[in-house]
Design a protein around this motif. Sequence first.
Motif, PDB file in Angstrom:
ATOM      1  N   ILE A  80      14.236   8.297  29.290  1.00  0.00           N
ATOM      2  CA  ILE A  80      14.463   9.297  30.348  1.00  0.00           C
ATOM      3  C   ILE A  80      13.483  10.462  30.255  1.00  0.00           C
ATOM      4  CG2 ILE A  80      16.909   8.712  30.583  1.00  0.00           C
ATOM      5  CD1 ILE A  80      17.532  11.269  28.986  1.00  0.00           C
ATOM      6  N   GLN A  81      12.592  10.430  29.274  1.00  0.00           N
ATOM      7  CA  GLN A  81      11.604  11.502  29.128  1.00  0.00           C
ATOM      8  C   GLN A  81      10.436  11.288  30.095  1.00  0.00           C
ATOM      9  OE1 GLN A  81      12.341  14.030  26.956  1.00  0.00           O
ATOM     10  NE2 GLN A  81      14.228  12.879  26.567  1.00  0.00           N
ATOM     11  N   ARG A 152       2.685  15.412  32.927  1.00  0.00           N
ATOM     12  CA  ARG A 152       3.518  16.195  32.013  1.00  0.00           C
ATOM     13  C   ARG A 152       2.740  16.469  30.731  1.00  0.00           C
ATOM     14  NH1 ARG A 152       9.187  16.244  31.575  1.00  0.00           N
ATOM     15  NH2 ARG A 152       9.092  15.656  33.781  1.00  0.00           N
ATOM     16  N   GLU A 153       2.814  17.705  30.249  1.00  0.00           N
ATOM     17  CA  GLU A 153       2.113  18.055  29.017  1.00  0.00           C
ATOM     18  C   GLU A 153       2.680  17.272  27.842  1.00  0.00           C
ATOM     19  OE1 GLU A 153       1.561  22.032  26.259  1.00  0.00           O
ATOM     20  OE2 GLU A 153       1.504  22.269  28.449  1.00  0.00           O
ATOM     21  N   LEU A 154       1.788  16.738  27.014  1.00  0.00           N
ATOM     22  CA  LEU A 154       2.185  15.900  25.886  1.00  0.00           C
ATOM     23  C   LEU A 154       2.197  16.704  24.587  1.00  0.00           C
ATOM     24  CD1 LEU A 154      -0.056  12.775  26.609  1.00  0.00           C
ATOM     25  CD2 LEU A 154       2.328  13.102  27.282  1.00  0.00           C
ATOM     26  N   GLU A 155       3.157  16.385  23.722  1.00  0.00           N
ATOM     27  CA  GLU A 155       3.172  16.940  22.375  1.00  0.00           C
ATOM     28  C   GLU A 155       2.434  15.955  21.470  1.00  0.00           C
ATOM     29  OE1 GLU A 155       7.129  17.788  21.183  1.00  0.00           O
ATOM     30  OE2 GLU A 155       7.511  19.194  22.836  1.00  0.00           O
ATOM     31  N   ILE A 156       1.136  16.079  21.459  1.00  0.00           N
ATOM     32  CA  ILE A 156       0.306  15.116  20.741  1.00  0.00           C
ATOM     33  C   ILE A 156      -0.940  15.817  20.217  1.00  0.00           C
ATOM     34  CG2 ILE A 156      -0.832  14.438  22.896  1.00  0.00           C
ATOM     35  CD1 ILE A 156      -1.202  11.651  21.779  1.00  0.00           C
ATOM     36  N   GLU A 157      -1.335  15.474  19.014  1.00  0.00           N
ATOM     37  CA  GLU A 157      -2.571  15.983  18.428  1.00  0.00           C
ATOM     38  C   GLU A 157      -3.604  14.861  18.431  1.00  0.00           C
ATOM     39  OE1 GLU A 157      -2.040  17.728  14.631  1.00  0.00           O
ATOM     40  OE2 GLU A 157      -0.538  19.181  15.314  1.00  0.00           O
ATOM     41  N   LEU A 158      -4.757  15.149  19.014  1.00  0.00           N
ATOM     42  CA  LEU A 158      -5.818  14.155  19.111  1.00  0.00           C
ATOM     43  C   LEU A 158      -7.126  14.741  18.609  1.00  0.00           C
ATOM     44  CD1 LEU A 158      -5.072  12.754  22.701  1.00  0.00           C
ATOM     45  CD2 LEU A 158      -4.596  11.619  20.531  1.00  0.00           C
ATOM     46  N   ALA A 174       2.598   7.823  21.327  1.00  0.00           N
ATOM     47  CA  ALA A 174       3.190   9.118  21.684  1.00  0.00           C
ATOM     48  C   ALA A 174       3.980   9.087  22.985  1.00  0.00           C
ATOM     49  CB  ALA A 174       2.090  10.175  21.777  1.00  0.00           C
ATOM     50  N   LEU A 175       3.633   8.188  23.895  1.00  0.00           N
ATOM     51  CA  LEU A 175       4.240   8.212  25.219  1.00  0.00           C
ATOM     52  C   LEU A 175       5.660   7.662  25.222  1.00  0.00           C
ATOM     53  CD1 LEU A 175       1.284   7.081  27.530  1.00  0.00           C
ATOM     54  CD2 LEU A 175       2.224   9.384  27.238  1.00  0.00           C
ATOM     55  N   PRO A 176       6.558   8.275  26.012  1.00  0.00           N
ATOM     56  CA  PRO A 176       7.928   7.762  26.144  1.00  0.00           C
ATOM     57  C   PRO A 176       8.047   6.691  27.224  1.00  0.00           C
ATOM     58  CG  PRO A 176       7.761   9.832  27.289  1.00  0.00           C
ATOM     59  CD  PRO A 176       6.407   9.586  26.671  1.00  0.00           C
ATOM     60  N   TYR A 177       6.954   6.060  27.565  1.00  0.00           N
ATOM     61  CA  TYR A 177       6.934   4.935  28.492  1.00  0.00           C
ATOM     62  C   TYR A 177       5.784   4.020  28.084  1.00  0.00           C
ATOM     63  CZ  TYR A 177       3.716   8.341  30.650  1.00  0.00           C
ATOM     64  OH  TYR A 177       2.731   9.276  30.859  1.00  0.00           O
ATOM     65  N   THR A 178       5.702   2.874  28.684  1.00  0.00           N
ATOM     66  CA  THR A 178       4.724   1.863  28.278  1.00  0.00           C
ATOM     67  C   THR A 178       3.304   2.238  28.698  1.00  0.00           C
ATOM     68  OG1 THR A 178       6.351   0.061  28.378  1.00  0.00           O
ATOM     69  CG2 THR A 178       4.027  -0.546  28.577  1.00  0.00           C
ATOM     70  N   PHE A 179       2.400   2.149  27.747  1.00  0.00           N
ATOM     71  CA  PHE A 179       0.969   2.211  28.028  1.00  0.00           C
ATOM     72  C   PHE A 179       0.391   0.909  27.480  1.00  0.00           C
ATOM     73  CE2 PHE A 179      -3.316   3.975  26.419  1.00  0.00           C
ATOM     74  CZ  PHE A 179      -3.972   3.517  27.545  1.00  0.00           C
ATOM     75  N   ASP A 204     -10.688  20.454  25.558  1.00  0.00           N
ATOM     76  CA  ASP A 204      -9.688  21.212  24.818  1.00  0.00           C
ATOM     77  C   ASP A 204      -8.303  20.915  25.382  1.00  0.00           C
ATOM     78  OD1 ASP A 204     -11.626  22.410  23.233  1.00  0.00           O
ATOM     79  OD2 ASP A 204     -11.904  24.093  24.620  1.00  0.00           O
ATOM     80  N   GLY A 205      -7.292  20.897  24.502  1.00  0.00           N
ATOM     81  CA  GLY A 205      -5.920  20.675  24.951  1.00  0.00           C
ATOM     82  C   GLY A 205      -5.380  21.889  25.685  1.00  0.00           C
ATOM     83  N   PRO A 206      -4.147  21.826  26.168  1.00  0.00           N
ATOM     84  CA  PRO A 206      -3.186  20.734  25.986  1.00  0.00           C
ATOM     85  C   PRO A 206      -3.553  19.499  26.818  1.00  0.00           C
ATOM     86  CG  PRO A 206      -2.254  22.395  27.431  1.00  0.00           C
ATOM     87  CD  PRO A 206      -3.552  22.952  26.933  1.00  0.00           C
ATOM     88  N   TYR A 207      -2.950  18.370  26.461  1.00  0.00           N
ATOM     89  CA  TYR A 207      -3.274  17.108  27.102  1.00  0.00           C
ATOM     90  C   TYR A 207      -2.114  16.583  27.945  1.00  0.00           C
ATOM     91  CZ  TYR A 207      -7.042  17.124  23.670  1.00  0.00           C
ATOM     92  OH  TYR A 207      -8.136  17.468  22.911  1.00  0.00           O
ATOM     93  N   THR A 208      -2.477  15.869  28.983  1.00  0.00           N
ATOM     94  CA  THR A 208      -1.535  15.058  29.743  1.00  0.00           C
ATOM     95  C   THR A 208      -2.036  13.621  29.682  1.00  0.00           C
ATOM     96  OG1 THR A 208      -2.722  15.243  31.850  1.00  0.00           O
ATOM     97  CG2 THR A 208      -1.117  16.980  31.338  1.00  0.00           C
ATOM     98  N   THR A 209      -1.204  12.688  30.084  1.00  0.00           N
ATOM     99  CA  THR A 209      -1.654  11.296  30.114  1.00  0.00           C
ATOM    100  C   THR A 209      -2.862  11.138  31.026  1.00  0.00           C
ATOM    101  OG1 THR A 209       0.587  10.504  29.685  1.00  0.00           O
ATOM    102  CG2 THR A 209      -0.951   8.930  30.647  1.00  0.00           C
TER     103      THR A 209
END
Length: 253
Positions: A80-81, A152-158, A174-179, A204-209
């Motif tokens: 549901i995220q 949506r902004e991701l909580e991810i470090e890349l 990191a994604l709450p859905y299928t990639f 530079d972040g923040p990142y989205t998909t």
Amino acid sequence: MATVLGFAELEFDLAKALLSSIIDVFKTMSSAPLLPANVQGIPEDQGVYQLLLNGKTVYIGKTDAEAGLNQRLKRHSYSIQHRKNLDPNQVSFKAVRLFVFTPMDLETQLIKTYEPAWNYSGFGSNDPGRNRDKTEFKEEGFDSQYPIDIDRELEIELPKQAKVSEIAVKLRIALPYTFRFQMKAPKSRVIHPDFEAAQVNLPDGPYTTRIVIQSILRALPAGWQATALPSRVILYKETATYPSGSVIAATVA
């Protein structure tokens, strides 16, 4: 039948009694937000559960010993995220552990009772795979009503610079859905050579998909296309149109 001394008959509808008891328990117990912290304490046992959206039952599920309540609720909390039109904080759950199951189909009977909107809508389904990507999503389905939000902004470090393969795998985890992306060969677990050869330079972040995928496509050779479907993101070496999809980015010659 003639009366027999010391003998009597009792016809007890165990299935009906169990169903009534479960409904009573659901009615009297409080729900909890469907968040990982709340699900953590739920045992990995067989039982039944409700999902509620703004207090209304939208999904009924049943588990067994192999895939218990904890595992199933964690999966739903994950799914549901990052959905449009859906605030995860408005989704809650009620779970009941059952020590004994009868042969009755509890799930079907509870669905008949509550008529939840998300059952049979595709909610909670696994990735159907490559052969179903071009199937048109039904308008009334869960994924059409609440499509994934790739902005949506991701909580991810890349890392700012890395191979496409490294960034793609980190994003998938990191994604709450299928990639899903193309591998070296069908059904292979080996990363595609183009992913190993290409180097990504991330902004530079923040990142989205969307931002990460667009950066990946800028690094890949011609012929690659990333597409957002209502339930998943796919990345393949192709030029294709999907009935329910939209192109995120593509590489051209």
